[in-house]
Design a protein around this motif. Sequence first.
Motif, PDB file in Angstrom:
ATOM      1  N   ARG A   1      37.293  30.016  44.377  1.00 27.86           N
ATOM      2  CA  ARG A   1      36.503  30.796  44.776  1.00 27.86           C
ATOM      3  C   ARG A   1      36.480  32.576  44.710  1.00 27.86           C
ATOM      4  O   ARG A   1      35.579  33.298  44.770  1.00 27.86           O
ATOM      5  N   THR A   2      37.636  32.905  44.272  1.00 27.37           N
ATOM      6  CA  THR A   2      38.037  34.341  43.883  1.00 27.37           C
ATOM      7  C   THR A   2      38.687  34.405  42.692  1.00 27.37           C
ATOM      8  O   THR A   2      39.230  33.433  41.895  1.00 27.37           O
ATOM      9  N   GLU A   3      38.641  35.636  42.186  1.00 30.30           N
ATOM     10  CA  GLU A   3      39.231  36.052  40.860  1.00 30.30           C
ATOM     11  C   GLU A   3      40.850  35.850  40.945  1.00 30.30           C
ATOM     12  O   GLU A   3      41.396  35.329  40.275  1.00 30.30           O
TER      13      GLU A   3
ATOM     14  N   GLU B   1      42.522  33.390  42.852  1.00 31.54           N
ATOM     15  CA  GLU B   1      42.559  32.210  42.892  1.00 31.54           C
ATOM     16  C   GLU B   1      42.358  31.725  41.330  1.00 31.54           C
ATOM     17  O   GLU B   1      43.055  30.656  40.996  1.00 31.54           O
TER      18      GLU B   1
ATOM     19  N   TYR C   1      34.384  26.965  37.860  1.00 30.90           N
ATOM     20  CA  TYR C   1      34.254  28.417  37.844  1.00 30.90           C
ATOM     21  C   TYR C   1      33.870  29.309  37.023  1.00 30.90           C
ATOM     22  O   TYR C   1      33.005  30.130  37.115  1.00 30.90           O
TER      23      TYR C   1
ATOM     24  N   ARG D   1      30.613  31.667  37.257  1.00 29.01           N
ATOM     25  CA  ARG D   1      30.831  32.922  37.178  1.00 29.01           C
ATOM     26  C   ARG D   1      30.375  33.700  35.762  1.00 29.01           C
ATOM     27  O   ARG D   1      29.725  34.880  35.817  1.00 29.01           O
TER      28      ARG D   1
END
Length: 133
Positions: A10-12, A14, A50, A54
């Motif tokens: 969910r995040t950069e 991660e 992802y 993204r």
Amino acid sequence: MAKKVIRPIRTEAEYDGALEEIEQYFENEPKPGTPEADRFDLLALIVEDYERKRWPIEPPGTIEAIRYRMETGGFTQADLGRLLGSRQRASDILTRKRPLTMNMAWKLHREWNIPAEALIAPPPRIRGRKSAA
């Protein structure tokens, strides 16, 4: 040391962590069927998911797909004209003065192997215009 549970990214941070872990497998590829191979496959899947969300890659437009196929297949505008019925028609298609008909799309798909999805894509929406839905 226990491995962390694999979860959706969910995040950069991660994402970076997952890439770092995957890189370790590149140097020491796990044997198929092992827990390490399964972990590698799962990490690759969540990284791919992802990246697709993204940084989505838009499919090419109809004219771009035709031009790309002409370039890669060594086809000329004259070849396109012969396929579609006339050089003028080919010119009008490539300059967006005339829309591609379903019959033309079918010929391009069948004869030049251009994916049908690229040929029947809806035209780009014009700003300020409401759909007739």
